[in-house]
Design a protein around this motif. Structure first.
Motif, PDB file in Angstrom:
ATOM      1  N   ALA A  31       0.493  -5.752  -3.131  1.00 34.24           N
ATOM      2  CA  ALA A  31       0.797  -4.704  -4.104  1.00 34.24           C
ATOM      3  C   ALA A  31       0.376  -3.323  -3.629  1.00 34.24           C
ATOM      4  O   ALA A  31      -0.566  -3.170  -2.852  1.00 34.24           O
ATOM      5  CB  ALA A  31       0.099  -5.017  -5.424  1.00 34.24           C
ATOM      6  N   ILE A  32       1.094  -2.332  -4.137  1.00 31.08           N
ATOM      7  CA  ILE A  32       0.752  -0.934  -3.937  1.00 31.08           C
ATOM      8  C   ILE A  32       0.630  -0.310  -5.312  1.00 31.08           C
ATOM      9  O   ILE A  32       1.476  -0.521  -6.190  1.00 31.08           O
ATOM     10  CB  ILE A  32       1.816  -0.208  -3.082  1.00 31.08           C
ATOM     11  N   LYS A  33      -0.436   0.444  -5.508  1.00 34.65           N
ATOM     12  CA  LYS A  33      -0.706   1.116  -6.788  1.00 34.65           C
ATOM     13  C   LYS A  33      -0.749   2.615  -6.518  1.00 34.65           C
ATOM     14  O   LYS A  33      -1.381   3.063  -5.574  1.00 34.65           O
ATOM     15  CB  LYS A  33      -2.034   0.642  -7.357  1.00 34.65           C
ATOM     16  N   VAL A  34      -0.060   3.364  -7.362  1.00 34.20           N
ATOM     17  CA  VAL A  34      -0.010   4.816  -7.247  1.00 34.20           C
ATOM     18  C   VAL A  34      -0.530   5.408  -8.551  1.00 34.20           C
ATOM     19  O   VAL A  34      -0.112   4.978  -9.628  1.00 34.20           O
ATOM     20  CB  VAL A  34       1.432   5.306  -6.996  1.00 34.20           C
ATOM     21  N   THR A  35      -1.422   6.376  -8.458  1.00 36.79           N
ATOM     22  CA  THR A  35      -1.963   7.025  -9.658  1.00 36.79           C
ATOM     23  C   THR A  35      -1.844   8.533  -9.506  1.00 36.79           C
ATOM     24  O   THR A  35      -2.140   9.078  -8.440  1.00 36.79           O
ATOM     25  CB  THR A  35      -3.437   6.634  -9.878  1.00 36.79           C
ATOM     26  N   PHE A  36      -1.390   9.184 -10.569  1.00 44.21           N
ATOM     27  CA  PHE A  36      -1.273  10.640 -10.564  1.00 44.21           C
ATOM     28  C   PHE A  36      -1.438  11.159 -11.993  1.00 44.21           C
ATOM     29  O   PHE A  36      -1.281  10.398 -12.961  1.00 44.21           O
ATOM     30  CB  PHE A  36       0.064  11.098  -9.960  1.00 44.21           C
TER      31      PHE A  36
END
Length: 113
Positions: A66-71
């Motif tokens: 998995a890849i998690k992106v937070t902004f």
């Protein structure tokens, strides 16, 4: 993206941040996307119209492929003008993201290959 990921979703990461989760169907697809850096702060910035300089965190989680992106959210969850209080409708730009050179899902392949 929809050919290589089993989960593409968005959700709040608190009232001021948005998180995107991408879980790949196979280890091979995950490894290829991770190595290519095709999901980067720059790509996310372009897809979501985020201004330069706004912090975007991209993390890989190997055990889940998995890849998690937070902004940061543009508008805090629940504030006047917020149209998605849970952040659950913000994954759509990822659905059409095309990543060159990544093996498409092979239903006969083991998820760990």
């Amino acid at each position: 993206m929809v050919d290589i990921a089993s989960v593409i979703r968005s959700k709040n990461s608190g009232p001021f941040e948005m998180t995107l989760d991408i879980v790949f169907k196979t280890k091979r697809a995950y490894d290829e996307v991770k190595a290519s850096k095709a999901i980067s702060a720059g790509v996310i910035s372009r897809l979501y119209g985020i201004e330069k300089g706004v912090p975007i965190e991209v993390r890989s989680f190997d055990p889940a492929f998995a890849i998690k992106v937070t902004f940061p959210r543009r508008i805090a969850s629940g504030s006047l003008g917020d149209t998605d209080i849970y952040g659950a409708q913000q994954h759509a730009p990822l659905l059409t993201l095309e990543i060159d050179g990544v093996s498409a899902f092979d239903p006969s392949a083991s998820p760990h290959s």
